[in-house]
Design a protein around this motif. Structure first.
Motif, PDB file in Angstrom:
ATOM      1  N   GLU A  45       0.816  -1.216   0.000  1.00 43.93           N
ATOM      2  CA  GLU A  45       0.000   0.000   0.000  1.00 43.93           C
ATOM      3  C   GLU A  45       0.849   1.265   0.000  1.00 43.93           C
ATOM      4  O   GLU A  45       0.417   2.303  -0.494  1.00 43.93           O
ATOM      5  N   THR A  46       2.060   1.177   0.547  1.00 43.98           N
ATOM      6  CA  THR A  46       2.954   2.334   0.560  1.00 43.98           C
ATOM      7  C   THR A  46       3.718   2.517  -0.743  1.00 43.98           C
ATOM      8  O   THR A  46       4.474   3.472  -0.876  1.00 43.98           O
ATOM      9  N   GLY A  47       3.553   1.602  -1.699  1.00 46.89           N
ATOM     10  CA  GLY A  47       4.210   1.712  -2.992  1.00 46.89           C
ATOM     11  C   GLY A  47       5.494   0.931  -3.130  1.00 46.89           C
ATOM     12  O   GLY A  47       6.156   1.026  -4.177  1.00 46.89           O
ATOM     13  N   ASN A  48       5.887   0.157  -2.130  1.00 42.71           N
ATOM     14  CA  ASN A  48       7.109  -0.640  -2.211  1.00 42.71           C
ATOM     15  C   ASN A  48       6.866  -1.904  -3.041  1.00 42.71           C
ATOM     16  O   ASN A  48       5.827  -2.549  -2.917  1.00 42.71           O
ATOM     17  N   THR A  49       7.846  -2.242  -3.858  1.00 44.36           N
ATOM     18  CA  THR A  49       7.784  -3.459  -4.669  1.00 44.36           C
ATOM     19  C   THR A  49       8.472  -4.584  -3.915  1.00 44.36           C
ATOM     20  O   THR A  49       9.620  -4.435  -3.477  1.00 44.36           O
ATOM     21  N   ASN A  50       7.784  -5.699  -3.775  1.00 45.01           N
ATOM     22  CA  ASN A  50       8.297  -6.842  -3.015  1.00 45.01           C
ATOM     23  C   ASN A  50       8.388  -8.072  -3.904  1.00 45.01           C
ATOM     24  O   ASN A  50       7.609  -8.224  -4.855  1.00 45.01           O
ATOM     25  N   MET A  51       9.341  -8.933  -3.573  1.00 43.12           N
ATOM     26  CA  MET A  51       9.509 -10.202  -4.275  1.00 43.12           C
ATOM     27  C   MET A  51       9.666 -11.315  -3.251  1.00 43.12           C
ATOM     28  O   MET A  51      10.429 -11.167  -2.288  1.00 43.12           O
ATOM     29  N   ARG A  52       8.936 -12.407  -3.453  1.00 42.94           N
ATOM     30  CA  ARG A  52       9.042 -13.580  -2.596  1.00 42.94           C
ATOM     31  C   ARG A  52       9.490 -14.769  -3.436  1.00 42.94           C
ATOM     32  O   ARG A  52       8.928 -15.021  -4.496  1.00 42.94           O
ATOM     33  N   LEU A  53      10.510 -15.451  -2.954  1.00 43.00           N
ATOM     34  CA  LEU A  53      11.035 -16.646  -3.622  1.00 43.00           C
ATOM     35  C   LEU A  53      10.738 -17.838  -2.737  1.00 43.00           C
ATOM     36  O   LEU A  53      11.256 -17.942  -1.616  1.00 43.00           O
ATOM     37  N   ALA A  54       9.873 -18.742  -3.227  1.00 42.07           N
ATOM     38  CA  ALA A  54       9.410 -19.877  -2.435  1.00 42.07           C
ATOM     39  C   ALA A  54       9.692 -21.174  -3.176  1.00 42.07           C
ATOM     40  O   ALA A  54       9.655 -21.234  -4.407  1.00 42.07           O
ATOM     41  N   ILE A  55       9.970 -22.212  -2.397  1.00 43.59           N
ATOM     42  CA  ILE A  55      10.154 -23.565  -2.925  1.00 43.59           C
ATOM     43  C   ILE A  55       8.898 -24.360  -2.617  1.00 43.59           C
ATOM     44  O   ILE A  55       8.436 -24.393  -1.469  1.00 43.59           O
ATOM     45  N   THR A  56       8.339 -24.969  -3.631  1.00 47.81           N
ATOM     46  CA  THR A  56       7.126 -25.763  -3.469  1.00 47.81           C
ATOM     47  C   THR A  56       7.509 -27.221  -3.218  1.00 47.81           C
ATOM     48  O   THR A  56       8.547 -27.693  -3.713  1.00 47.81           O
ATOM     49  N   PRO A  57       6.686 -27.961  -2.467  1.00 45.81           N
ATOM     50  CA  PRO A  57       5.435 -27.534  -1.844  1.00 45.81           C
ATOM     51  C   PRO A  57       5.558 -27.179  -0.373  1.00 45.81           C
ATOM     52  O   PRO A  57       4.596 -26.757   0.237  1.00 45.81           O
TER      53      PRO A  57
END
Length: 452
Positions: free
Chosen positions: A97-109
């Motif tokens: 909401e504040t305008g920051n760009t985020n990235m999440r790197l996840a390993i499935t499952p």
């Protein structure tokens, strides 16, 4: 009836294709696959959407390049399809909401998940505009890039920092990024298959503040022969271009302009007439690229012992080796660029116990209390699953179908259904259960579930 057409040039692994060999099934199944997803497709904005497209292009060929998100899609939808499609990694881009760009790197499952804040980024089109001679997309994207990682483990000088990333989490981050692409073998991997390189460099923390910042760069690898002057290289390229124009292929232009010269020797010697022009005396920038020796990989005729000894006797005074060519290696940036700052590491796929946080630090007693809460939550979840499984078996037995006929379907259903019906996750689900227990609603719900 017409015979079905078989693709010979574009079909990878076709038996009658150019390679003549099919891709082994086990190799294709074991290779890592990824999905680059926009969370909130209509809310991230055009710049982040273009960044997602550039990251997909960079992760080719083991990624879903034509993935189209919808506003109704949730993370659970992608996790459900990750198993059947063989997807091993999820890269989730979102905007707060504040305008920051985020990235999440996840390993499935089963996770874990790395949370990053994208502090700065440059798109591929911006990188191409900044270069004098940009390199366009070609066959470089048919193979995965070479991953180069630098300074991922903090030096011993930062051992006194209180809030730095622990050693075991540093090794975890290293392992997660290494698993993005298939490992290579220097002895068996052909050099012609390495066309790109993805560089990940960790910035040293300022004043031992314990930050974990990564710089991502993406380059194309180009090589050229050394020991040949620039005019000769231009004439060689012009000859190839002339033949391509005669055959109706290629573009116009690119030929050297010799209209103001009286002889081709003036072009080879240079305007000063001081002698044969080389890279060092051509007036241009001296190439400082790394020179490597490349062994010839073409199939050659098997020679007898006498035929092999003859060139050795004739070339005793020669310093060169047969089949070895010196080439200069140069990197041309393709983009995108990203500066990633790690903020959180948690178990599971975006839902689980927080293993490390950049801003929130807890004491050992608080960590023990959280562990007890998570253990209690896990036991309650197992109890709810057991009640649901018993209800399903009882209803099937009442209908006369029997529990054995649907045993496999029940187990699959319970394994996939890792989320509760409220659609909540993590701490939100725990808070809801506590509120229901305080109001006495959870006991009524247990009675309803038991009654069926």
């Amino acid at each position: 009836m017409a015979r079905r057409r078989t693709k010979k040039r574009t079909h990878v692994g076709a038996n009658n294709g150019p390679s003549g060999k099919a891709v082994p099934a086990n190799k294709a199944a074991n290779s890592p696959k990824s999905m680059v997803i926009r969370i909130g497709a209509g809310e991230v904005g055009p710049s982040v959407s273009q960044l997602v497209k550039d990251v997909r292009h960079m992760m080719e060929p083991g990624t879903a390049a034509r993935l189209k998100e919808r506003r109704g899609n949730r993370l659970r939808d992608y996790l459900t399809m990750a198993g059947p499609l063989g997807v091993s990694h999820l890269m989730l881009f979102s905007r707060s909401e504040t305008g920051n760009t985020n990235m999440r790197l996840a390993i499935t499952p089963r996770g874990p998940t790395l949370h990053f804040q994208v502090e700065k980024y440059s798109l591929c089109k911006d990188v191409r505009k900044a270069l004098k001679h940009p390199k366009g997309g070609g066959k470089e994207y048919l193979t995965a890039p070479l991953l180069v990682m630098n300074n991922f483990t903090s030096p011993p000088s930062q051992a006194d920092s209180d809030n730095k990333v622990p050693k075991h989490l540093e090794s975890l981050v290293t392992t997660i990024f290494q698993s993005l692409f298939s490992p290579i073998s220097p002895q068996t991997t052909p050099l012609s298959s390495i066309k790109r390189v993805m560089l990940l460099n960790r910035e040293p923390a300022k004043e031992n503040d314990g930050t974990y910042t990564l710089n991502l760069r993406h380059y194309a690898i180009t090589t050229k022969a050394t020991g040949v002057s620039k005019p000769l290289r231009r004439l060689n390229a012009a000859e190839k271009l002339l033949h391509s124009q005669k055959s109706g292929k290629g573009k116009k232009g690119g030929l050297p302009n010799l209209g103001k010269l009286e002889d081709v020797a003036d072009y080879m010697i240079g305007n000063d007439g001081e002698g044969y022009m080389t890279d060092a005396t051509s007036g241009s920038e001296v190439d400082t690229d790394a020179e490597v020796e490349v062994v010839e990989t073409r199939t050659r005729k098997i020679l007898s012992k006498r035929q092999r000894d003859r060139p050795r006797m004739d070339g005793k005074n020669k310093g060169g080796r047969n089949g070895v060519e010196k080439r200069a290696v140069k990197l041309v940036e393709l983009g995108p660029r990203m500066k990633l700052r790690m903020t959180k590491v948690e178990e599971g796929v975006c839902t689980g116990k927080v293993m490390w946080h950049e801003y929130i630090h807890k004491t050992k007693e608080e960590v023990k209390q959280l562990d007890k809460k998570w253990e209690k939550k896990r036991q309650e979840k197992e109890a709810r699953k057991k009640i649901q499984r018993e209800n399903v078996e009882r209803k099937k037995a009442a209908k006369g179908l029997g529990a054995k006929d649907g045993q496999e379907d029940d187990e699959d259903e319970m394994d996939v259904d890792e989320w509760d019906s409220e659609g909540l996750e993590g701490d939100g689900e725990m808070e809801l259960n506590e509120e229901m227990e305080e109001r006495g609603e959870w006991e009524d719900e247990e009675e309803e579930i038991a009654a069926g």
